[in-house]
Write an enzyme that holds these catalytic residues in place. Structure first.
Site, PDB file in Angstrom:
ATOM      1  N   CYS A 145       1.209  11.757  -5.575  1.00 16.08           N
ATOM      2  CA  CYS A 145       1.984  12.941  -5.181  1.00 16.08           C
ATOM      3  C   CYS A 145       2.800  12.563  -3.950  1.00 16.08           C
ATOM      4  CB  CYS A 145       1.029  14.097  -4.887  1.00 16.08           C
ATOM      5  SG  CYS A 145       1.770  15.727  -4.910  1.00 16.08           S
ATOM      6  N   TYR A 163      -7.024  15.777  12.713  1.00 18.74           N
ATOM      7  CA  TYR A 163      -6.991  14.867  11.563  1.00 18.74           C
ATOM      8  C   TYR A 163      -7.767  13.582  11.853  1.00 18.74           C
ATOM      9  CZ  TYR A 163      -5.699  11.050   8.622  1.00 18.74           C
ATOM     10  OH  TYR A 163      -5.786   9.950   7.809  1.00 18.74           O
ATOM     11  N   ARG A 196     -11.041  -0.415   5.165  1.00 16.37           N
ATOM     12  CA  ARG A 196     -11.967   0.199   4.212  1.00 16.37           C
ATOM     13  C   ARG A 196     -13.100  -0.754   3.838  1.00 16.37           C
ATOM     14  NH1 ARG A 196      -7.753   3.142  -0.019  1.00 16.37           N
ATOM     15  NH2 ARG A 196      -7.331   4.980   1.286  1.00 16.37           N
ATOM     16  N   GLN A 237       2.674   7.612  11.589  1.00 19.19           N
ATOM     17  CA  GLN A 237       4.098   7.277  11.631  1.00 19.19           C
ATOM     18  C   GLN A 237       4.418   5.869  11.130  1.00 19.19           C
ATOM     19  OE1 GLN A 237       6.052   9.786  12.550  1.00 19.19           O
ATOM     20  NE2 GLN A 237       4.426  11.082  13.322  1.00 19.19           N
ATOM     21  N   THR A 238       3.454   5.195  10.479  1.00 19.50           N
ATOM     22  CA  THR A 238       3.681   3.812  10.050  1.00 19.50           C
ATOM     23  C   THR A 238       3.111   3.593   8.657  1.00 19.50           C
ATOM     24  OG1 THR A 238       3.342   3.188  12.381  1.00 19.50           O
ATOM     25  CG2 THR A 238       3.493   1.402  10.788  1.00 19.50           C
ATOM     26  N   GLU A 293      -6.559   4.385  11.880  1.00 16.10           N
ATOM     27  CA  GLU A 293      -5.980   5.725  11.758  1.00 16.10           C
ATOM     28  C   GLU A 293      -4.883   5.963  12.791  1.00 16.10           C
ATOM     29  OE1 GLU A 293      -6.211   7.828   9.473  1.00 16.10           O
ATOM     30  OE2 GLU A 293      -7.926   7.088   8.344  1.00 16.10           O
ATOM     31  N   ASP A 302      -3.824  15.553   6.866  1.00 11.63           N
ATOM     32  CA  ASP A 302      -2.565  14.986   7.345  1.00 11.63           C
ATOM     33  C   ASP A 302      -1.432  15.464   6.442  1.00 11.63           C
ATOM     34  OD1 ASP A 302      -2.900  13.565   4.990  1.00 11.63           O
ATOM     35  OD2 ASP A 302      -2.545  11.597   5.898  1.00 11.63           O
ATOM     36  N   LEU A 332       5.069  -1.436  16.429  1.00 10.36           N
ATOM     37  CA  LEU A 332       4.488  -0.241  15.816  1.00 10.36           C
ATOM     38  C   LEU A 332       5.138   1.040  16.326  1.00 10.36           C
ATOM     39  CD1 LEU A 332       0.686  -1.137  15.728  1.00 10.36           C
ATOM     40  CD2 LEU A 332       2.106  -0.586  13.752  1.00 10.36           C
ATOM     41  N   GLY A 333       5.745   0.966  17.509  1.00  9.74           N
ATOM     42  CA  GLY A 333       6.415   2.142  18.058  1.00  9.74           C
ATOM     43  C   GLY A 333       5.438   3.196  18.570  1.00  9.74           C
TER      44      GLY A 333
END
Length: 369
Positions: free
Chosen positions: A212, A140, A45, A62-63, A57, A158, A100-101
């Site tokens: 949230c 996304y 950012r 998944q991480t 991104e 997402d 990271l997979g």
């Protein structure tokens, strides 16, 4: 301390409730004000260059954010731009991605970088439609890059956004359905602000990540959209968002063999397709073998056991399967099985990409457990 967003909560008369689009449009003021005050400081950012936004991104899929930070820094150092990524040897790329997979994400990065070199002079296209054509970039990710890096008025929906908007609208629609996501994208597209569309998208994602939240109770008292949230008003927070229950994962038992000879460890390359394609692994077989069965298996492979130690149990969860592993640390003598590659511990740490599935056994050979 009083924040501007506290003054921007929407007062909604009970006799004239807001419609779906009106309710979503009313999010803009409180959301942008809150994001200006509460946005986390993240390396991508601080400098939202299109390349950096893209890499971040893809890594964030998944991480968790905190887990991505060190990987992002190392990746940027190794592959600082599209050209460097396009030219990267795949094995080196996968090694930098190790941990990271979901390794197809890394492979698609390289494919997309190659296309950018051929068609876009090494740049990411400043077009939502063209971004979506690139390998590994869906609606996304294209929306995130287009809005954050290029200021285009396109949504980025997402799981966080699906959860937040579903609760705002008290929608019981299944958020795993592609049609539900498409409808939300269409609705958001109609109310996206002309100014700061990237902040609008990031604000919704941020609320989903820290307020949230996906697990546990939402922190409604900290939410700038408190007064708009129908799920809160109607007591539906525990049942929204709705997801179709997932099928239980298949469970597989495996026996992992850490084969060592003169300080070198056996590894083998997995097939080029399928689960963990093209990565390296410790030799392993399906099922739970006894010590006698392991010794017999290795004899068939042309190896002779000097001594054998238990290496412990481990579990790894993939999307659709769980590996329940039992390991043996086996010291060989004499002629070594030719089907395996025997490498140093240093080479395992720096050269050959091994998936997280074997992390417990990697720690063992490195003396960490």
């Amino acid at each position: 301390m009083e924040h501007l967003y506290d003054k921007l909560q929407i007062l909604e008369p009970e006799s004239e409730p807001l419609g779906r689009i009106e309710r979503m449009k009313a999010m803009e003021g409180p959301l942008l004000s809150w994001y200006g005050d509460h946005a986390r400081i993240l390396p991508w950012r601080e400098n939202p260059h299109p390349y950096r936004v893209w890499i971040s991104e893809i890594m964030l899929q998944q991480t968790r954010v905190e887990a991505v930070k060190p990987y992002f820094a190392r990746f940027m150092e190794a592959f600082p731009d599209v050209k460097a990524l396009a030219q990267a040897p795949e094995e080196l790329l996968l090694k930098r991605w190790e941990g990271l997979g979901y390794y197809n994400r890394a492979r698609n990065l390289k494919k997309a970088a190659g296309i950018m070199m051929e068609q876009w002079e090494g740049r990411l296209p400043a077009s939502y439609g063209e971004l979506k054509k690139l390998p590994g970039i869906g609606s996304y990710t294209a929306g995130a890059i287009a809005s954050i890096a290029y200021g285009l008025r396109v949504p980025a929906v997402d799981g966080n956004v699906l959860r937040v908007i579903s609760r705002i609208l008290a929608s019981r629609e299944d958020i795993l359905k592609a049609s539900v996501k498409r409808q939300m994208e269409e609705d958001l597209k109609t109310i996206m602000p002309k100014e700061r569309p990237g902040d609008f998208n990031q604000g919704l994602i941020e609320i989903g990540a820290v307020v949230c939240v996906p697990n546990g109770q939402p922190k409604c008292g900290e939410c700038p959209l408190f007064s708009l949230c129908l799920a809160r008003k109607e007591g539906l927070l525990d049942s929204i968002p709705y997801k179709t229950p997932k099928k239980p994962r298949r469970q597989e038992k495996r026996t992992v063999l850490i084969l060592e000879s003169e300080g070198k460890i056996a590894i083998e390359k997995r097939p080029d397709t399928g689960l963990l394609a093209s990565l390296y692994q410790f030799p392993n077989v399906e099922g739970r073998l006894t010590e006698e069965e392991v010794a017999e298996f290795l004899t068939e492979q042309g190896g002779r056991v000097e001594r054998m130690e238990a290496a412990g149990e481990a579990k790894h969860i993939f999307s659709h399967v769980e590996w329940h592993m039992e390991g043996y640390h086996i010291f060989l003598e004499g002629t070594l099985p030719k089907k395996y590659l025997f490498v140093s511990r240093h080479e395992i740490r720096t050269k050959y990409p091994l998936p997280n599935a074997f992390s417990a056994y990697i720690k063992r050979i490195n003396g960490e457990s």
